[in-house]
Motif scaffolding. Structure first.
Motif, PDB file in Angstrom:
ATOM      1  N   LYS A   1      58.727  28.275  32.836  1.00 15.79           N
ATOM      2  CA  LYS A   1      59.923  27.528  32.722  1.00 15.79           C
ATOM      3  C   LYS A   1      60.361  26.255  31.598  1.00 15.79           C
ATOM      4  N   ASP A   2      58.912  25.828  31.349  1.00 16.03           N
ATOM      5  CA  ASP A   2      58.918  24.632  30.066  1.00 16.03           C
ATOM      6  C   ASP A   2      58.088  24.792  28.933  1.00 16.03           C
ATOM      7  N   SER A   3      58.142  26.935  28.859  1.00 17.52           N
ATOM      8  CA  SER A   3      57.689  26.854  27.335  1.00 17.52           C
ATOM      9  C   SER A   3      58.547  26.865  25.918  1.00 17.52           C
ATOM     10  N   LYS A   4      58.367  27.069  24.936  1.00 18.01           N
ATOM     11  CA  LYS A   4      59.075  27.124  24.365  1.00 18.01           C
ATOM     12  C   LYS A   4      59.324  28.448  23.365  1.00 18.01           C
ATOM     13  N   GLN A   5      57.956  28.894  23.962  1.00 19.24           N
ATOM     14  CA  GLN A   5      57.868  30.475  23.056  1.00 19.24           C
ATOM     15  C   GLN A   5      58.045  31.753  23.744  1.00 19.24           C
ATOM     16  N   LEU A   6      58.283  32.923  23.900  1.00 16.83           N
ATOM     17  CA  LEU A   6      59.062  34.002  23.904  1.00 16.83           C
ATOM     18  C   LEU A   6      58.270  34.866  23.288  1.00 16.83           C
ATOM     19  N   ALA A   7      57.303  35.794  24.221  1.00 20.10           N
ATOM     20  CA  ALA A   7      56.873  37.319  23.604  1.00 20.10           C
ATOM     21  C   ALA A   7      58.074  38.305  23.474  1.00 20.10           C
ATOM     22  N   ILE A   8      58.604  38.859  22.849  1.00 21.29           N
ATOM     23  CA  ILE A   8      59.707  39.900  22.754  1.00 21.29           C
ATOM     24  C   ILE A   8      59.031  41.580  22.205  1.00 21.29           C
ATOM     25  N   ILE A   9      58.894  42.199  23.325  1.00 19.55           N
ATOM     26  CA  ILE A   9      58.446  44.011  22.613  1.00 19.55           C
ATOM     27  C   ILE A   9      59.021  44.714  22.068  1.00 19.55           C
ATOM     28  N   ILE A  10      59.086  45.250  21.328  1.00 22.80           N
ATOM     29  CA  ILE A  10      59.930  46.221  20.516  1.00 22.80           C
ATOM     30  C   ILE A  10      59.909  47.790  20.254  1.00 22.80           C
ATOM     31  N   ALA A  11      60.051  48.604  20.942  1.00 25.60           N
ATOM     32  CA  ALA A  11      59.800  50.025  21.744  1.00 25.60           C
ATOM     33  C   ALA A  11      59.405  50.834  20.007  1.00 25.60           C
ATOM     34  N   GLY A  12      58.631  51.567  20.478  1.00 27.88           N
ATOM     35  CA  GLY A  12      58.372  52.590  19.430  1.00 27.88           C
ATOM     36  C   GLY A  12      59.794  54.207  19.581  1.00 27.88           C
ATOM     37  N   SER A  13      59.361  54.750  18.618  1.00 27.29           N
ATOM     38  CA  SER A  13      60.304  55.681  17.867  1.00 27.29           C
ATOM     39  C   SER A  13      60.871  56.751  19.602  1.00 27.29           C
ATOM     40  N   GLY A  14      62.073  57.014  19.256  1.00 26.42           N
ATOM     41  CA  GLY A  14      63.275  57.907  20.121  1.00 26.42           C
ATOM     42  C   GLY A  14      63.558  57.563  21.042  1.00 26.42           C
ATOM     43  N   PRO A  15      64.086  57.985  22.968  1.00 28.60           N
ATOM     44  CA  PRO A  15      64.479  57.343  23.754  1.00 28.60           C
ATOM     45  C   PRO A  15      63.183  56.941  24.146  1.00 28.60           C
ATOM     46  N   THR A  16      62.298  55.291  23.888  1.00 34.96           N
ATOM     47  CA  THR A  16      61.910  55.074  24.669  1.00 34.96           C
ATOM     48  C   THR A  16      62.121  53.518  25.094  1.00 34.96           C
ATOM     49  N   ASN A  17      62.129  54.048  26.656  1.00 39.07           N
ATOM     50  CA  ASN A  17      62.428  52.359  27.281  1.00 39.07           C
ATOM     51  C   ASN A  17      62.159  51.767  27.163  1.00 39.07           C
ATOM     52  N   LYS A  18      62.448  49.861  28.049  1.00 42.56           N
ATOM     53  CA  LYS A  18      61.719  49.020  28.032  1.00 42.56           C
ATOM     54  C   LYS A  18      60.076  48.765  28.670  1.00 42.56           C
ATOM     55  N   ASN A  19      60.601  50.084  29.708  1.00 41.02           N
ATOM     56  CA  ASN A  19      58.984  50.293  30.477  1.00 41.02           C
ATOM     57  C   ASN A  19      57.460  50.947  29.377  1.00 41.02           C
ATOM     58  N   GLY A  20      58.411  51.282  28.378  1.00 39.31           N
ATOM     59  CA  GLY A  20      57.312  52.420  27.008  1.00 39.31           C
ATOM     60  C   GLY A  20      56.920  53.794  27.737  1.00 39.31           C
ATOM     61  N   ASN A  21      57.804  54.393  28.678  1.00 39.41           N
ATOM     62  CA  ASN A  21      58.745  55.531  29.256  1.00 39.41           C
ATOM     63  C   ASN A  21      59.555  55.655  28.893  1.00 39.41           C
ATOM     64  N   ASN A  22      59.658  57.905  28.248  1.00 37.21           N
ATOM     65  CA  ASN A  22      61.052  58.725  27.016  1.00 37.21           C
ATOM     66  C   ASN A  22      60.812  59.461  28.069  1.00 37.21           C
ATOM     67  N   PRO A  23      61.740  60.436  27.663  1.00 37.03           N
ATOM     68  CA  PRO A  23      62.237  61.603  28.401  1.00 37.03           C
ATOM     69  C   PRO A  23      60.850  63.083  28.265  1.00 37.03           C
ATOM     70  N   ALA A  24      60.426  62.388  26.782  1.00 40.42           N
ATOM     71  CA  ALA A  24      59.490  64.089  26.147  1.00 40.42           C
ATOM     72  C   ALA A  24      58.236  63.916  26.948  1.00 40.42           C
ATOM     73  N   GLY A  25      57.986  62.804  28.434  1.00 38.64           N
ATOM     74  CA  GLY A  25      56.775  63.074  29.110  1.00 38.64           C
ATOM     75  C   GLY A  25      56.045  62.038  29.257  1.00 38.64           C
ATOM     76  N   VAL A  26      56.249  60.863  28.094  1.00 38.92           N
ATOM     77  CA  VAL A  26      55.314  59.670  28.467  1.00 38.92           C
ATOM     78  C   VAL A  26      56.182  59.212  29.520  1.00 38.92           C
ATOM     79  N   LYS A  27      54.900  59.414  31.029  1.00 39.92           N
ATOM     80  CA  LYS A  27      55.668  57.519  31.942  1.00 39.92           C
ATOM     81  C   LYS A  27      54.092  56.781  32.078  1.00 39.92           C
ATOM     82  N   ALA A  28      54.029  56.092  31.122  1.00 41.88           N
ATOM     83  CA  ALA A  28      52.635  54.981  31.032  1.00 41.88           C
ATOM     84  C   ALA A  28      52.920  54.032  31.828  1.00 41.88           C
ATOM     85  N   ASN A  29      54.155  53.395  31.849  1.00 41.56           N
ATOM     86  CA  ASN A  29      55.265  52.506  32.215  1.00 41.56           C
ATOM     87  C   ASN A  29      53.484  50.962  30.989  1.00 41.56           C
ATOM     88  N   SER A  30      53.929  51.212  29.382  1.00 41.46           N
ATOM     89  CA  SER A  30      53.115  50.868  28.859  1.00 41.46           C
ATOM     90  C   SER A  30      53.654  49.453  28.863  1.00 41.46           C
TER      91      SER A  30
END
Length: 303
Positions: free
Chosen positions: A38-67
């Motif tokens: 909570k004292d850190s001033k750093q934040l990493a933001i992960i930006i997803a790849g193409s299409g309907p890839t969600n915040k966990n790294g999964n998408n309806p096209a069969g990707v269920k890796a939780n990357s």
């Protein structure tokens, strides 16, 4: 009011031992904050790849890796606050307000900038970790943005999307080479294509062409040269979608960047032991990430 709610979230998260917390950026974009310090001033933001890839790294096209989930958890365990978020399209699909023909590549950059703006006062040092298509989004958002301190291009393309699509399509169906090139020539000129072969319609359907037109004009090797922050180019030699020559292209364009190739890592950030098991890892959420991935990113962030 937003900052008051955010402060309350931080207080609650602290009392729960820095657990994962849902954050609403606006009415359509939400994500998970993995708070490590909570004292850190750093934040990493992960930006997803193409299409309907969600915040966990999964998408309806069969990707269920939780990357992305595993990556965020790994960064948190190493003291790095991390945020993953759902693209705007998820809320729009749920609310049945999505209009594919209105989508533009720049929308991804605008939304990432919204996320950055939300957090930058609390975290003046933001590290962008863009995966695949998200690497180009992160690259564009890093340009002339003082809130962004570092950029990680994680399996990011090193050529424009028309070249990537041409290679992928002609490798599987070389007889489509002329059709694909004709389509790309028109898209590069900002023209929509009406005579798309039926077998290519799913990729070049009229409703997605405006997005392709807006995307095709960006050459990652040109855009990365506009980034002033330290850059890590990170790739895996078992990636079936983004070959290692792509990272090599980025390194040539930006010699000051750090290039790391992880042996055995595939596109969903997991270790391939046998080549014929590569694709199977896309749908195995319980398989952990490549063991060198998190340490490599942590070392880059902390140095």
């Amino acid at each position: 009011m937003k900052k008051l709610i955010y402060t309350l979230v931080l207080a609650l998260t602290t009392s729960l031992g820095f657990s994962q917390t849902t954050i609403q950026i606006d009415s359509e974009i939400d994500g998970d904050l993995y708070l490590a310090n909570k004292d850190s001033k750093q934040l990493a933001i992960i930006i997803a790849g193409s299409g309907p890839t969600n915040k966990n790294g999964n998408n309806p096209a069969g990707v269920k890796a939780n990357s992305y989930k595993y990556l965020a958890e790994g960064l948190k365990e190493n003291g790095i606050n991390t945020f993953t978020y759902n693209k705007r399209m998820f809320a729009q699909m749920k609310n049945q307000t999505a209009k594919e023909e209105d989508g533009r590549f720049e929308d991804n950059v605008k939304d990432l900038n919204l996320v950055i703006d939300y957090f930058k006062k609390e975290y003046p040092s933001i590290i962008l970790i863009g995966h695949s298509e998200g690497a180009l989004v992160a690259t564009l958002a890093s340009q002339n943005n003082t809130a962004v301190s570092k950029l990680v291009s994680l399996q990011g393309p090193g050529e424009s999307i028309d070249k990537t699509l041409y290679k992928q399509l002609t490798a599987q169906a070389p007889f489509f080479a002329k059709s694909v090139e004709d389509i790309h020539n028109k898209l590069r000129n900002g023209e929509q294509v009406t005579d798309v072969p039926p077998m290519l319609m799913s990729l070049y359907r009229p409703s997605v062409q405006p997005y392709l037109i807006s995307w095709i004009k960006y050459d990652p090797t040109v855009e990365i040269q506009k980034v002033k922050q330290p850059i890590l180019i990170l790739q895996g030699d078992k990636d079936l979608q983004v070959k290692t020559d792509q990272g090599d292209n980025l390194k040539k364009a930006m010699p000051t960047a750090t290039l790391v190739t992880l042996k055995g890592m595939n596109h969903v950030l997991k270790t391939v032991v046998k080549d014929d098991e590569n694709l199977a890892l896309y749908s195995k959420p319980d398989v952990p990430l490549h063991t060198e991935l998190v340490p490599t990113i942590v070392n880059f962030i902390k140095k």
